[in-house]
Design a protein around this motif. Structure first.
Motif, PDB file in Angstrom:
ATOM      1  N   GLY A   1       0.808  -1.212   0.000  1.00 55.67           N
ATOM      2  CA  GLY A   1       0.000   0.000   0.000  1.00 55.67           C
ATOM      3  C   GLY A   1       0.843   1.265   0.000  1.00 55.67           C
ATOM      4  O   GLY A   1       0.553   2.230  -0.718  1.00 55.67           O
ATOM      5  N   LEU A   2       1.940   1.271   0.808  1.00 50.09           N
ATOM      6  CA  LEU A   2       2.825   2.437   0.833  1.00 50.09           C
ATOM      7  C   LEU A   2       3.511   2.644  -0.514  1.00 50.09           C
ATOM      8  O   LEU A   2       3.636   3.774  -0.996  1.00 50.09           O
ATOM      9  CB  LEU A   2       3.873   2.279   1.935  1.00 50.09           C
TER      10      LEU A   2
ATOM     11  N   ALA B   1       0.947   3.991  -2.912  1.00 58.01           N
ATOM     12  CA  ALA B   1       0.651   5.398  -2.624  1.00 58.01           C
ATOM     13  C   ALA B   1       1.816   6.306  -3.058  1.00 58.01           C
ATOM     14  O   ALA B   1       1.601   7.379  -3.641  1.00 58.01           O
ATOM     15  CB  ALA B   1       0.369   5.575  -1.137  1.00 58.01           C
TER      16      ALA B   1
ATOM     17  N   LYS C   1       1.764   6.615  -6.779  1.00 56.72           N
ATOM     18  CA  LYS C   1       0.713   7.528  -7.223  1.00 56.72           C
ATOM     19  C   LYS C   1       1.103   8.988  -6.973  1.00 56.72           C
ATOM     20  O   LYS C   1       0.843   9.857  -7.813  1.00 56.72           O
ATOM     21  CB  LYS C   1      -0.598   7.201  -6.498  1.00 56.72           C
ATOM     22  N   ILE C   2       1.726   9.250  -5.804  1.00 56.23           N
ATOM     23  CA  ILE C   2       2.128  10.629  -5.501  1.00 56.23           C
ATOM     24  C   ILE C   2       3.167  11.116  -6.495  1.00 56.23           C
ATOM     25  O   ILE C   2       3.087  12.251  -7.009  1.00 56.23           O
ATOM     26  CB  ILE C   2       2.670  10.710  -4.058  1.00 56.23           C
TER      27      ILE C   2
ATOM     28  N   SER D   1      -5.083  13.450  -0.587  1.00 53.74           N
ATOM     29  CA  SER D   1      -6.061  12.359  -0.600  1.00 53.74           C
ATOM     30  C   SER D   1      -5.370  11.002  -0.595  1.00 53.74           C
ATOM     31  O   SER D   1      -5.879  10.039   0.003  1.00 53.74           O
ATOM     32  CB  SER D   1      -6.978  12.495  -1.819  1.00 53.74           C
ATOM     33  N   GLN D   2      -4.221  10.905  -1.259  1.00 53.61           N
ATOM     34  CA  GLN D   2      -3.468   9.657  -1.252  1.00 53.61           C
ATOM     35  C   GLN D   2      -2.881   9.349   0.123  1.00 53.61           C
ATOM     36  O   GLN D   2      -2.615   8.188   0.453  1.00 53.61           O
ATOM     37  CB  GLN D   2      -2.353   9.715  -2.290  1.00 53.61           C
ATOM     38  N   LEU D   3      -2.677  10.391   0.923  1.00 53.44           N
ATOM     39  CA  LEU D   3      -2.162  10.197   2.273  1.00 53.44           C
ATOM     40  C   LEU D   3      -3.258   9.845   3.264  1.00 53.44           C
ATOM     41  O   LEU D   3      -2.991   9.692   4.464  1.00 53.44           O
ATOM     42  CB  LEU D   3      -1.436  11.465   2.737  1.00 53.44           C
ATOM     43  N   GLY D   4      -4.496   9.731   2.779  1.00 56.32           N
ATOM     44  CA  GLY D   4      -5.592   9.298   3.625  1.00 56.32           C
ATOM     45  C   GLY D   4      -6.309  10.409   4.353  1.00 56.32           C
ATOM     46  O   GLY D   4      -7.111  10.136   5.261  1.00 56.32           O
TER      47      GLY D   4
END
Length: 306
Positions: free
Chosen positions: A22-23, A26, A29-30, A97-100
């Motif tokens: 997941g990291l 993410a 994506k960032i 948003s990608q950081l939750g």
């Protein structure tokens, strides 16, 4: 749960494949969002650049006025800045948003915080509002030569918050729009070159005027930036050692400096050819004996008049 089980749970969490997958996803994506935003901003700015460049070429074919080109330069810079702000703001929101983070709640809280900050950021609001009216009212454009806030130079860029003005010696001044309370624009109307020519008293004034007029009337054929027939206004000042003749030359905006320099050079050369020299300051010196003799003569003349 004892201490050993807690440490085991923590170890399992940090070594689980799901966490690192997941990291990694993410982070990927960032990075892609950042790269994509940079590409989008550059492509959009290039499109704006090409669009205005093509417009410039079309206007050049139609011989449109230069003022419209400066206006388009101003709008081009403004549009490019707005595009850059929007793209990077969107990228920041997507990264968060990608950081939750909850973007909706974040924006709502930012609105409340922005209202509170707005009371303390009056200068920023003033700058933005002033920048809007500068652009909306077309007070000046990119490429204009202006004087404002104690600075004179060519306008490099006009933004919603600041203006960039480059001095003729190369310094770049960044001025908040809120500090622009009065503007003198030297690029809107034709400029007027003023020539003050010193002629000695012993020279023939009529000959000097003829020489000056001859030079002035020859220049429009060589300098298309001259917009009207130069004029010799006549005697401007009777100084202690010379007469000052004043002439004017109307040129395109900001072209009068070079034209006036060339006119002064030609006038000086022509006057010297007619044996009319440029007067220099004069200093008359007397020795003590001559001074006493002049004083006695003045006393005698005064007594004779009485």
């Amino acid at each position: 749960m004892n201490v050993e089980e807690q440490w085991t749970s923590i170890y399992d969490y940090f070594t689980s494949a799901e966490l690192w997958t997941g990291l990694g996803l993410a982070a990927f994506k960032i990075v892609m969002i950042i790269i994509l935003s940079m590409v989008v901003a550059r492509v959009a700015n290039n499109i704006v650049e090409r669009t205005f460049h093509n417009s410039f070429r079309e206007k050049a074919k139609l011989k449109a006025p230069l003022v419209s080109e400066r206006r388009e330069n101003t709008l081009k810079k403004l549009i490019q800045n707005v595009i850059t702000y929007v793209v990077y703001f969107t990228a920041v929101v997507m990264v968060l948003s990608q950081l939750g983070l909850n973007i909706g709640a974040l924006i709502a809280s930012a609105g409340v915080a922005g209202l509170a900050i707005g009371f303390g950021a009056q200068n920023l609001v003033k700058d933005v509002i002033s920048g809007f009216f500068i652009i909306f009212e077309n007070q000046f454009s990119v490429g204009d030569n202006v004087q404002t806030a104690g600075v004179r130079g060519d306008v490099e860029e006009i933004g919603l918050r600041t203006c960039k003005i480059r001095n003729w010696t190369g310094e770049l001044h960044i001025i908040p729009n809120g500090n622009i309370t009065q503007v003198t624009n030297f690029s809107v109307h034709n400029s007027l070159g003023v020539l003050d020519i010193n002629v000695p008293y012993e020279a023939n004034l009529q000959v000097a005027e003829e020489v000056i007029m001859q030079v002035l009337l020859e220049m429009p054929a060589e300098y298309p930036e001259i917009q009207a027939t130069p004029q010799l206004l006549g005697v401007e000042t009777l100084s202690t050692s010379h007469i000052v003749l004043r002439a004017i030359i109307e040129t395109l905006p900001m072209q009068h400096f070079g034209v006036a320099r060339e006119a002064r050079n030609r006038i000086k050369t022509k006057l010297l050819e007619r044996n009319i020299s440029i007067p220099a300051p004069r200093l008359v010196m007397y020795n003590k004996q001559e001074a006493e003799e002049l004083m006695q003569e003045s006393v005698v003349r005064g007594n004779a008049r009485e």
